[in-house]
Design a protein around this motif. Structure first.
Motif, PDB file in Angstrom:
ATOM      1  N   LEU A   1      -3.455   1.735   3.838  1.00  0.00           N
ATOM      2  CA  LEU A   1      -2.521   1.072   2.933  1.00  0.00           C
ATOM      3  C   LEU A   1      -2.182   1.931   1.718  1.00  0.00           C
ATOM      4  CD1 LEU A   1      -3.577  -2.685   2.917  1.00  0.00           C
ATOM      5  CD2 LEU A   1      -2.053  -1.447   4.441  1.00  0.00           C
ATOM      6  N   ASP A   2      -3.128   2.711   1.234  1.00  0.00           N
ATOM      7  CA  ASP A   2      -2.804   3.500   0.043  1.00  0.00           C
ATOM      8  C   ASP A   2      -1.748   4.566   0.361  1.00  0.00           C
ATOM      9  OD1 ASP A   2      -4.790   4.796   1.527  1.00  0.00           O
ATOM     10  OD2 ASP A   2      -5.526   5.928  -0.171  1.00  0.00           O
TER      11      ASP A   2
ATOM     12  N   LEU B   1       0.918  -5.381  -1.155  1.00  0.00           N
ATOM     13  CA  LEU B   1       1.961  -5.168  -0.153  1.00  0.00           C
ATOM     14  C   LEU B   1       2.616  -6.472   0.271  1.00  0.00           C
ATOM     15  CD1 LEU B   1       0.293  -2.395   1.964  1.00  0.00           C
ATOM     16  CD2 LEU B   1       2.510  -2.272   0.844  1.00  0.00           C
ATOM     17  N   ARG B   2       1.883  -7.569   0.172  1.00  0.00           N
ATOM     18  CA  ARG B   2       2.445  -8.838   0.610  1.00  0.00           C
ATOM     19  C   ARG B   2       3.248  -9.530  -0.488  1.00  0.00           C
ATOM     20  NH1 ARG B   2      -2.192 -11.649   4.246  1.00  0.00           N
ATOM     21  NH2 ARG B   2      -3.663 -10.065   3.596  1.00  0.00           N
TER      22      ARG B   2
ATOM     23  N   MET C   1       5.675  -7.072   5.855  1.00  0.00           N
ATOM     24  CA  MET C   1       4.425  -7.674   5.369  1.00  0.00           C
ATOM     25  C   MET C   1       4.700  -8.755   4.332  1.00  0.00           C
ATOM     26  SD  MET C   1       1.545  -4.706   5.356  1.00  0.00           S
ATOM     27  CE  MET C   1       2.460  -3.243   4.975  1.00  0.00           C
TER      28      MET C   1
ATOM     29  N   ILE D   1       0.707   4.108   2.413  1.00  0.00           N
ATOM     30  CA  ILE D   1       1.990   3.395   2.419  1.00  0.00           C
ATOM     31  C   ILE D   1       2.491   3.199   1.001  1.00  0.00           C
ATOM     32  CG2 ILE D   1       3.088   1.173   2.936  1.00  0.00           C
ATOM     33  CD1 ILE D   1       1.362   0.946   5.348  1.00  0.00           C
TER      34      ILE D   1
ATOM     35  N   ILE E   1     -15.696  -2.534   8.678  1.00  0.00           N
ATOM     36  CA  ILE E   1     -16.970  -1.997   8.180  1.00  0.00           C
ATOM     37  C   ILE E   1     -17.990  -3.100   7.917  1.00  0.00           C
ATOM     38  CG2 ILE E   1     -16.061  -1.929   5.823  1.00  0.00           C
ATOM     39  CD1 ILE E   1     -18.414   0.753   7.084  1.00  0.00           C
ATOM     40  N   ASP E   2     -17.554  -4.310   7.541  1.00  0.00           N
ATOM     41  CA  ASP E   2     -18.550  -5.343   7.243  1.00  0.00           C
ATOM     42  C   ASP E   2     -19.341  -5.714   8.495  1.00  0.00           C
ATOM     43  OD1 ASP E   2     -15.959  -6.380   7.896  1.00  0.00           O
ATOM     44  OD2 ASP E   2     -16.769  -8.379   7.640  1.00  0.00           O
TER      45      ASP E   2
ATOM     46  N   LEU F   1     -13.388   2.716   7.264  1.00  0.00           N
ATOM     47  CA  LEU F   1     -13.415   1.356   6.748  1.00  0.00           C
ATOM     48  C   LEU F   1     -13.065   0.370   7.847  1.00  0.00           C
ATOM     49  CD1 LEU F   1     -11.665   1.715   3.306  1.00  0.00           C
ATOM     50  CD2 LEU F   1     -14.081   1.406   3.773  1.00  0.00           C
TER      51      LEU F   1
ATOM     52  N   PRO G   1      -3.410 -10.938   9.096  1.00  0.00           N
ATOM     53  CA  PRO G   1      -4.852 -11.165   8.923  1.00  0.00           C
ATOM     54  C   PRO G   1      -5.166 -11.464   7.454  1.00  0.00           C
ATOM     55  CG  PRO G   1      -4.418  -8.986   9.864  1.00  0.00           C
ATOM     56  CD  PRO G   1      -3.110  -9.599   9.589  1.00  0.00           C
ATOM     57  N   GLU G   2      -6.315 -12.080   7.236  1.00  0.00           N
ATOM     58  CA  GLU G   2      -6.681 -12.465   5.873  1.00  0.00           C
ATOM     59  C   GLU G   2      -6.806 -11.260   4.947  1.00  0.00           C
ATOM     60  OE1 GLU G   2      -9.758 -15.401   3.963  1.00  0.00           O
ATOM     61  OE2 GLU G   2     -10.051 -15.167   6.098  1.00  0.00           O
ATOM     62  N   ALA G   3      -7.357 -10.188   5.446  1.00  0.00           N
ATOM     63  CA  ALA G   3      -7.516  -8.971   4.639  1.00  0.00           C
ATOM     64  C   ALA G   3      -7.461  -7.778   5.577  1.00  0.00           C
ATOM     65  CB  ALA G   3      -8.855  -8.994   3.909  1.00  0.00           C
ATOM     66  N   PHE G   4      -6.868  -6.697   5.134  1.00  0.00           N
ATOM     67  CA  PHE G   4      -6.819  -5.496   5.965  1.00  0.00           C
ATOM     68  C   PHE G   4      -6.624  -4.274   5.103  1.00  0.00           C
ATOM     69  CE2 PHE G   4      -2.165  -5.126   5.852  1.00  0.00           C
ATOM     70  CZ  PHE G   4      -1.804  -6.412   5.527  1.00  0.00           C
ATOM     71  N   THR G   5      -7.040  -3.128   5.594  1.00  0.00           N
ATOM     72  CA  THR G   5      -6.951  -1.901   4.798  1.00  0.00           C
ATOM     73  C   THR G   5      -6.109  -0.842   5.472  1.00  0.00           C
ATOM     74  OG1 THR G   5      -8.936  -1.018   5.840  1.00  0.00           O
ATOM     75  CG2 THR G   5      -9.233  -2.241   3.789  1.00  0.00           C
TER      76      THR G   5
ATOM     77  N   LEU H   1      -5.186  -3.864  -1.936  1.00  0.00           N
ATOM     78  CA  LEU H   1      -3.877  -3.284  -1.627  1.00  0.00           C
ATOM     79  C   LEU H   1      -3.051  -4.196  -0.728  1.00  0.00           C
ATOM     80  CD1 LEU H   1      -4.513   0.536  -1.158  1.00  0.00           C
ATOM     81  CD2 LEU H   1      -4.038  -0.790  -3.222  1.00  0.00           C
ATOM     82  N   ASP H   2      -3.699  -4.913   0.202  1.00  0.00           N
ATOM     83  CA  ASP H   2      -2.885  -5.756   1.081  1.00  0.00           C
ATOM     84  C   ASP H   2      -2.201  -6.887   0.323  1.00  0.00           C
ATOM     85  OD1 ASP H   2      -5.202  -8.075   2.579  1.00  0.00           O
ATOM     86  OD2 ASP H   2      -5.533  -6.748   0.887  1.00  0.00           O
TER      87      ASP H   2
ATOM     88  N   PHE I   1      -8.174   4.810  -1.535  1.00  0.00           N
ATOM     89  CA  PHE I   1      -8.644   3.630  -2.261  1.00  0.00           C
ATOM     90  C   PHE I   1      -8.133   2.378  -1.574  1.00  0.00           C
ATOM     91  CE2 PHE I   1      -4.569   2.913  -4.453  1.00  0.00           C
ATOM     92  CZ  PHE I   1      -4.000   4.171  -4.350  1.00  0.00           C
TER      93      PHE I   1
END
Lengths: 475, 475
Positions: free
Chosen positions: A210-211, B214-215, A182, A213, A269-270, A252, A189-193, B210-211, B192
């Motif tokens: 991600l948390d 990680l980056r 990463m 990880i 989710i958005d 999410l 992607p621009e944002a990911f969880t 969080l991403d 979270f």
């Protein structure tokens, strides 16, 4: 931290919404609007680049909606490549169509190339086939293939709403390898969880938030911390069903898979929040007898969409009136009947609407099922009967005093009880039956329910009056 | 990957919802329910522990709702410490209250200690002061202080809905330090998606998704990747407003701050989704004339809540009837007027409801503001006028043939136009005025709008008829 003061300002500034743009009511500020207006009119691109480009996509969307129709396109064209097309996903359908229709296809292609795939699909799906193909042909190959795949899924499906950018790793990678990947990889992607775990054929094996990880040691294998039950969504699943999965399991984001369980995208989710809004909107509008109307629709399309509903209502109203017509002799002898009959019908209509609203809502949220249907039907009948008795007494007394006729009071009281029970039963049984046969109970219930209460109201009141007075008084 | 087959099953299994529990309609399966029923009756705790404890909180909630009332408490008590109290946040208010009221306070305290603070508050806030204090006193100190602080915020505020567990780090930490901290620390929240950056006094400086962590490289300073404008939510902000901020900026979670900008908790999107649902539900129910009613409410409370609305409707119906009473002479001479008058009123009522629905919805979503109000009012008046003309022609023709009276057709046609224009204006102006004065337009609009259309309908039709026939025919 020398910028603290400024941070402070920015942060407080955005507590509700940006006060540079919005007034206290959350409406775009008129002085800001005037400035933008003037800038557009004198073609002042630098001003717009400085004050409009920095807006959040939703703020830019609100600005577009607040501008006069002829200035919207002008703004988009003045901004050129600096216009964030994501804003187009934030405006009314009619306004989006109006802007997109007038923009040259190559400008749309350039703008869409910058977007996340879900936003790009949102804009592309409303275009006609020809424009859509032309725009797609101007995009890079991978981008084009991805968008085409999403567009191939049915309308309102998870496949249409998904984002085709995601992070996926093999199960044998360690957390350390994953983090390093990463850190190096540019095309994330621009944002990911969460990230997904796949086999070499892209078959989904699981997901890792991600948390998890971040909490794991570098040498931990991804497969040992992945969640296997990650509620993958089939790409063909209806967006409304997908939203229910999200809600039930508080997700999410969720993997979207094709018919072979291969990972094709991720639903976030958005998008689901938008779906929840759309569905609630649809229910409210259908109950109110307006279809998929929007505020920006023009007069002709609004007249047309409402006409159908009013025509249905006209037929049911004539049906009810033909019942009155049967009793014209009684009314001629006793005009008080004509004065009082709308009260019985109206009370039934409102009581029926109450029950129907609760029923339609409970069906939509899945709260009403076979385990409680009988209990709820019994309760509604009971409520109708009790309120019927209460209003029978009240209205009986009022009618007695109004027309100095105790017997008329008894007749209207009896009719009131009958109609409120009919209202309760109609209000719950009609939506249940419609739902049972796969129809949307929100769309047809209110017409049917008021037909039941109008007809029952007139028939019970006028019929009882005719019978009572001819038998008992020989009037 | 020796477990692939089983994973496969589990994964497909949960695609929609768990088929071990739900049938195709998404209703709890009756055979599963019977098994649980029987197990409860013979007090078979091992069976329940094996088949019920493993359920997701929302599945357990659905199971509780499907069970007969007397078995719900029995199930909770048989499960004892193994009962996941989060399930109580997933059931109807009435069912939660019924269970919680009967459970001993120490069992509630034990269960609540396991929950995230937002779920704990959700259960505690409905209890009376005495029970609440007793339960809180049995919790560990930090837990108690946190919950009390959340409970001190007003009902339906962000402070009530927030989670008091969060990850916060100082700005000068590096990404490496932060990751190491998360690997070592035991007391992290369950899940979270962002961490917060605070100064020594807990003042919020920013947030990092969080991403982004990680980056970033390990030596990167947290302050260099944090977002300063993270849309913090004041703890006293109403949950509905907070939900709007989430929607506008597509947030997954947001810092909740006290009056001194100190970080006190985090609001997450799953709570916001619940709020969005509640608000849509509220709007639909208010438009339908039912308050905050739930499906599990009993007869008496339902009768009471609906009575008020029906009483308001009775008054407006009597008002409309008293207009009819004014024209009793005309009706006596011409019973056709009594037959036709409900049609005019009913068409107006429906047209008014259409306009009102669009208006109320547009106000709720913020789509209607001063920039488009005049345009929308003009459009509605135009739609009312055009549909008025169309239905004037249709209904005029019908009345002419029905009663063999061309002049009656003209009168009902004219009344139809008048009433549909009145309906359009009433449907948009009443909600706008209510909104302007801070009232919820959903709650009172439908009563007022039908009052306008009923009164206008009767008055215009009967009045025009009296005038026309006395002037023109001398009847």
């Amino acid at each position: 931290m020398t910028t603290t003061d400024e941070d402070e300002r920015t942060r407080n500034a955005s507590t509700k919404t940006n006060p540079d743009i919005y007034d206290e009511d959350g409406v775009v500020r008129s002085d800001f609007l005037t400035e933008v207006n003037d800038a557009i009119e004198r073609g002042d691109t630098p001003f717009l680049q400085q004050n409009v480009v920095r807006l959040h996509e939703s703020e830019l969307g609100d600005l577009l909606e607040s501008l006069p129709a002829d200035q919207r396109l002008a703004l988009v064209q003045l901004l050129g490549d600096d216009f964030d097309m994501t804003a187009l996903t934030q405006v009314d359908d009619a306004i989006r169509m109006e802007i997109v229709d007038q923009l040259p296809n190559d400008q749309i292609a350039a703008g869409i190339g910058e977007l996340d795939s879900d936003d790009a699909v949102y804009i592309l799906e409303d275009l006609d086939q020809e424009d859509r193909d032309e725009i797609l042909s101007q995009l890079p190959f991978t981008e084009r293939v991805r968008l085409r795949r999403a567009l191939d899924y049915p309308e309102s499906s998870a496949g249409r709403r998904m984002q085709t950018e995601f992070v996926a790793v093999p199960p044998f990678w360690t957390v350390g390898q994953t983090i390093d990947y990463m850190r190096e990889e540019e095309g994330l992607p621009e944002a990911f969880t969460q990230i997904f775990v796949i086999d070499p054929t892209f078959k989904l094996l699981g997901s890792v938030d991600l948390d998890r990880i971040l909490r794991a040691k570098r040498q931990t294998k991804v497969e040992s911390i992945m969640r296997e039950t990650s509620h993958p969504i089939p790409a063909v699943m209806d967006q409304e069903e997908a939203a229910q999965v999200f809600e039930q399991y508080d997700l999410l984001s969720a993997a979207v898979v094709d018919e072979n369980d291969r990972l094709v995208g991720v639903l976030t989710i958005d998008d689901v929040v938008d779906v929840i809004h759309e569905e609630a909107d649809e229910d409210i509008k259908r109950l109110g007898g307006v279809g998929d109307e929007e505020l920006s629709d023009n007069i002709t399309s609004t007249v047309r969409s409402r006409f159908v509903w009013l025509a249905v209502n006209l037929i049911t109203a004539i049906l009810a009136s033909s019942i009155i017509d049967v009793f014209d002799g009684a009314i001629e002898k006793m005009v008080a009947l004509a004065v009082l009959m709308p009260i019985v019908a109206s009370m039934g209509g409102n009581a029926g609407t109450q029950t129907m609203t609760v029923t339609v809502r409970a069906l939509a949220t899945g709260d009403l099922d076979i385990y409680n249907a009988f209990r709820v039907i019994r309760r509604e009948a009971g409520v109708g009967f009790l309120n019927g008795i209460l209003f029978a007494i009240i209205m009986g007394a009022i009618a007695t005093f109004w027309f100095h006729d105790f017997q008329l009071g008894i007749v209207i009281g009896a009719a009131m009880i009958i109609n409120l029970v009919a209202a309760a039963l109609g209000g719950i049984l009609l939506p249940l039956v419609l739902h049972r046969f796969g129809a949307d109970p929100a769309i047809a219930s209110s017409a049917f329910v008021t037909t039941v209460t109008d007809c029952t109201g007139y028939f019970s009141f006028l019929g009882l009056a005719t019978w009572w007075f001819s038998i008992h008084l020989g009037r």
